[in-house]
Every structure is written in C-alpha cells, then in structure tokens.
Design an enzyme around this catalytic site. Sequence first.
Site, PDB file in Angstrom:
ATOM      1  N   LYS A   1       0.684 -79.164  -7.174  1.00 38.31           N
ATOM      2  CA  LYS A   1      -0.598 -79.564  -6.571  1.00 38.31           C
ATOM      3  C   LYS A   1      -1.182 -80.785  -7.299  1.00 38.31           C
ATOM      4  CE  LYS A   1      -4.673 -79.623  -4.714  1.00 38.31           C
ATOM      5  NZ  LYS A   1      -4.879 -80.176  -3.390  1.00 38.31           N
TER       6      LYS A   1
ATOM      7  N   SER B   1      -7.396 -75.575  -7.806  1.00 37.85           N
ATOM      8  CA  SER B   1      -6.471 -76.540  -8.418  1.00 37.85           C
ATOM      9  C   SER B   1      -6.700 -76.466  -9.927  1.00 37.85           C
ATOM     10  CB  SER B   1      -6.763 -77.948  -7.903  1.00 37.85           C
ATOM     11  OG  SER B   1      -6.734 -77.973  -6.503  1.00 37.85           O
TER      12      SER B   1
ATOM     13  N   LYS C   1     -10.293 -84.536 -11.984  1.00 35.06           N
ATOM     14  CA  LYS C   1      -9.661 -83.406 -12.678  1.00 35.06           C
ATOM     15  C   LYS C   1      -8.176 -83.307 -12.327  1.00 35.06           C
ATOM     16  CE  LYS C   1      -9.668 -79.720 -10.462  1.00 35.06           C
ATOM     17  NZ  LYS C   1      -9.975 -78.530  -9.655  1.00 35.06           N
TER      18      LYS C   1
HETATM   19  P1  NAD Z   1     -16.979 -76.318  -4.441  1.00 32.47           P
HETATM   20  O1  NAD Z   1     -17.649 -76.891  -5.629  1.00 32.47           O
HETATM   21  O2  NAD Z   1     -17.456 -76.669  -3.069  1.00 32.47           O
HETATM   22  O3  NAD Z   1     -16.996 -74.707  -4.557  1.00 32.47           O
HETATM   23  C1  NAD Z   1     -16.836 -73.998  -5.759  1.00 32.47           C
HETATM   24  C2  NAD Z   1     -17.755 -72.771  -5.702  1.00 32.47           C
HETATM   25  O4  NAD Z   1     -17.513 -71.971  -6.861  1.00 32.47           O
HETATM   26  C3  NAD Z   1     -19.253 -73.138  -5.717  1.00 32.47           C
HETATM   27  O5  NAD Z   1     -19.883 -72.568  -4.585  1.00 32.47           O
HETATM   28  C4  NAD Z   1     -19.768 -72.534  -7.029  1.00 32.47           C
HETATM   29  O6  NAD Z   1     -21.088 -72.033  -6.930  1.00 32.47           O
HETATM   30  C5  NAD Z   1     -18.766 -71.413  -7.253  1.00 32.47           C
HETATM   31  N1  NAD Z   1     -18.650 -70.968  -8.637  1.00 32.47           N
HETATM   32  C6  NAD Z   1     -18.557 -71.735  -9.753  1.00 32.47           C
HETATM   33  N2  NAD Z   1     -18.405 -70.951 -10.842  1.00 32.47           N
HETATM   34  C7  NAD Z   1     -18.377 -69.671 -10.389  1.00 32.47           C
HETATM   35  C8  NAD Z   1     -18.199 -68.401 -11.020  1.00 32.47           C
HETATM   36  N3  NAD Z   1     -18.018 -68.304 -12.338  1.00 32.47           N
HETATM   37  N4  NAD Z   1     -18.223 -67.288 -10.252  1.00 32.47           N
HETATM   38  C9  NAD Z   1     -18.414 -67.378  -8.921  1.00 32.47           C
HETATM   39  N5  NAD Z   1     -18.563 -68.550  -8.257  1.00 32.47           N
HETATM   40  C10 NAD Z   1     -18.556 -69.673  -8.981  1.00 32.47           C
HETATM   41  O7  NAD Z   1     -15.429 -76.665  -4.610  1.00 32.47           O
HETATM   42  P2  NAD Z   1     -14.314 -76.704  -3.463  1.00 32.47           P
HETATM   43  O8  NAD Z   1     -14.271 -78.062  -2.849  1.00 32.47           O
HETATM   44  O9  NAD Z   1     -14.456 -75.490  -2.600  1.00 32.47           O
HETATM   45  O10 NAD Z   1     -13.000 -76.560  -4.366  1.00 32.47           O
HETATM   46  C11 NAD Z   1     -12.585 -75.311  -4.908  1.00 32.47           C
HETATM   47  C12 NAD Z   1     -11.209 -75.525  -5.540  1.00 32.47           C
HETATM   48  O11 NAD Z   1     -10.291 -75.940  -4.532  1.00 32.47           O
HETATM   49  C13 NAD Z   1     -11.194 -76.614  -6.634  1.00 32.47           C
HETATM   50  O12 NAD Z   1     -10.343 -76.212  -7.669  1.00 32.47           O
HETATM   51  C14 NAD Z   1     -10.662 -77.832  -5.895  1.00 32.47           C
HETATM   52  O13 NAD Z   1     -10.032 -78.749  -6.764  1.00 32.47           O
HETATM   53  C15 NAD Z   1      -9.719 -77.197  -4.899  1.00 32.47           C
HETATM   54  N6  NAD Z   1      -9.490 -77.973  -3.658  1.00 32.47           N
HETATM   55  C16 NAD Z   1     -10.526 -78.576  -2.998  1.00 32.47           C
HETATM   56  C17 NAD Z   1     -10.262 -79.277  -1.819  1.00 32.47           C
HETATM   57  C18 NAD Z   1     -11.367 -79.950  -1.017  1.00 32.47           C
HETATM   58  O14 NAD Z   1     -11.053 -80.727  -0.112  1.00 32.47           O
HETATM   59  N7  NAD Z   1     -12.628 -79.665  -1.284  1.00 32.47           N
HETATM   60  C19 NAD Z   1      -8.957 -79.366  -1.331  1.00 32.47           C
HETATM   61  C20 NAD Z   1      -7.927 -78.725  -2.029  1.00 32.47           C
HETATM   62  C21 NAD Z   1      -8.207 -78.032  -3.197  1.00 32.47           C
END
Ligand code: NAD
Length: 334
Positions: free
Chosen positions: A178, A103, A247
């Site tokens: 989104k 997102s 965010k």
């Molecule tokens: P999360 O924090 O669980 O996972 C993010 C991952 O990215 C982490 O494991 C982190 O170590 C990794 N990371 C960070 N910087 C990095 C880099 N430079 N290179 C490689 N890996 C890196 O987050 P999430 O809940 O999986 O969310 C991911 C995205 O999806 C976000 O943008 C969030 O807004 C979106 N999203 C989340 C949900 C939800 O329910 N969790 C639902 C819809 C959308």
Amino acid sequence: MPEAASPISPPARVTVIGLGNMGRPMAACIARGGYAVTGFDLSQDARARFEADGGRTAPDMAQAVADAAVVITLLPNGKIVRAAVEQMRPHLRPDAVIVDMSSSDPLGTRKLGEELAAAGFAFLDAPVSGGVKKAAEGTLAIMVGGDAAAIDRVAPVLQTMGKSIFRTGPLGSGHAVKALNNYVSAAGLVAAIEALHVGKAFGIDPNVIVDVLNASTGRNNSTENKLKQFVISESYASGFALDLMAKDIRTADDLAAAIGVPAAAALAAHADRAVFAPVPPDAAAGAEVWALVDAERERMRREASFGARWRARLSLRSFRERMRRIAAGTDRHR
Ligand code: NAD
C-alpha cells in the site's frame, strides 16, 4: 474444516473502529452485505454522521468490540491503531479476528501482530486503495497480508468492500504494498500538477492539458480522476488529506531504508519527496491533499526560477539546503 477456519458469514457481528472518510462508507458496505455492524469513533460528530445514515454505534471501545467476530480499524496511522488495539484487547472475544485496514507502517504492524499472536489473537493487515468513491461503491482494491487461515475466515467480510482482493504474503506485506502504491500515486499527482502549472504559464487551457494527457501516455489516476474534478474546479473535496499522503510516502521511504534497499535513496531524491519532506507528520491534519499540493507547486513555481527548481529536485540534500537558505532569508529566488 475446523471451526476456527470457518468463514465468518452474515449475520455475524463486525465492528468498525474509525468512522471517517473511509470507515463510514466501508462500514455501510459491510452492513449491506448482511452483517450486524457496530461503529465506534472518538469523535462525537463522526458517530452522529454514521447514525444519521442508519448505522449503529457504541458509546465506548469496550462495548464496541464485545461480541464482535471481526474488528476492523480504519484509523489515521499505525501508532493510533496500536493504541486502539491495546485499549480493546481486554474486551475482545478470544476468537475475534482484528483487521487493520488503515495505511499503517508495515514494521509496526509486524511487531503488533507478534504481540497479539502471543496472546492468541489473529491479526491481519488489509489496507485499501480507491478513495472515498470506491469505498462507497464497495469496489476498493484490498491488499491483505497475514495467516492464510485467518484470511479465509474474513474473506466474505472483505468481499463486501472490495472488487479486487490481493493476498500479498505474510503480515505487514499489505501495508508495505500500500505504501509503495501511494508513493507511485503521489509521483503521478505531482508530475501532473507540475505539467499543469508549466502549461498554464505557457497560456494553455488547463482543461485542454488534462484532455491531452488522458488521451496520451501521460495518463494516470490523478489526470483521470483528480485534476478536473478537484484541482481545476477548485473544489478540493476528494476526501484525502495531505498528512495522510505524506505519511504514506514516509512509510515507503522508511521501509526501503529499514530493509537496506538502495531504492531508499531514489525515493528520497524524487520530486515527491521534495514536495512532502517539509510536511511534519501532524501538520495540516485534515487539509485536502490536492489543495495543498497544488498550492505548494504554485508557490515553488513563483519562488524559484525554472533552473533553480530543477536543481532543487535533483536531490533531497540540495532541496533541504535550499529550504534552509529560504528559512535563513538568503535564498535569492525567494
Ligand atoms: P479520517 O481522518 O477521515 O478518519 C479517521 C477517523 O478515526 C476519524 O473520524 C477520527 O475521529 C477517528 N479516530 C482517530 N483516533 C481514534 C481512536 N483512537 N479511536 C477511535 N476513532 C479514532 O481518515 P480516512 O481518510 O478515513 O483514512 C483512514 C485510513 O485509511 C488512513 O490510514 C488513511 O491513510 C487510509 N486511506 C484513506 C484513503 C482516503 O482516500 N481518504 C484512501 C485509502 C486509505
């Protein structure tokens, strides 16, 4: 059909960058669809969890993206996506399609897409909705923006993760929709938790309140899928962190302001904004959104009289003024 527009079918190589709450189950869906999936995450723990589930990881970004027909990013925000894309760029296949399913901020996405297009790379935004449960089931809603031919190429990959795939328009439009969706979702969450607190204070069983809402016109995603499961149960384990929701609301607000739509004022004045405005972008990273929102509303209920809370919610300016007075120790409702 020209070669460049051919759909990317299994067993093509797909790389997923970011193996967190969403990336890990989504990568598993792509693998179940027959693609050769490689995962990469900065976190050793995240890589180990993915491997424990049978996934294959790469030790660094260069090896992760080499030979990938599609590179998917599932990272915390658009700035991190930009940094990751810049890092992977020298190692990408010239015909690779990069798909940002995080997102991210739509204006940043457009800018990054222009830079990538100038270097000959196809870039799409395809954020998702549905949370960890639907990510695991492969039933997410996916909103994809960008060049139609590039979308046609990655459509079979997206279909492994999503039930509803919406083509929202040019690059950035998926990220815009989104953010707006999550703004509406957050409004439903805060309204529902507010109702729960008032009802509880009146002596009503919270489970009964949720049952009534779900059989009535107040029903929303939070009342159906979050309140009993994660708030009343106090498990607070939905897999969505407060900083990510904060965010999303900022993104919606910034978008409205950037394009000069008067709705910006309405968004800013809304109760959600009041709840989330004090949360700095990197604060409480990893904390569960439902726990913190619940705690925040409880705190507001304790701290302020009902009338003061309503006044505080009337505008962001008055809310900020109240926060200033609380910080200065001069708020009489503290
Ligand atoms: P999360 O924090 O669980 O996972 C993010 C991952 O990215 C982490 O494991 C982190 O170590 C990794 N990371 C960070 N910087 C990095 C880099 N430079 N290179 C490689 N890996 C890196 O987050 P999430 O809940 O999986 O969310 C991911 C995205 O999806 C976000 O943008 C969030 O807004 C979106 N999203 C989340 C949900 C939800 O329910 N969790 C639902 C819809 C959308």
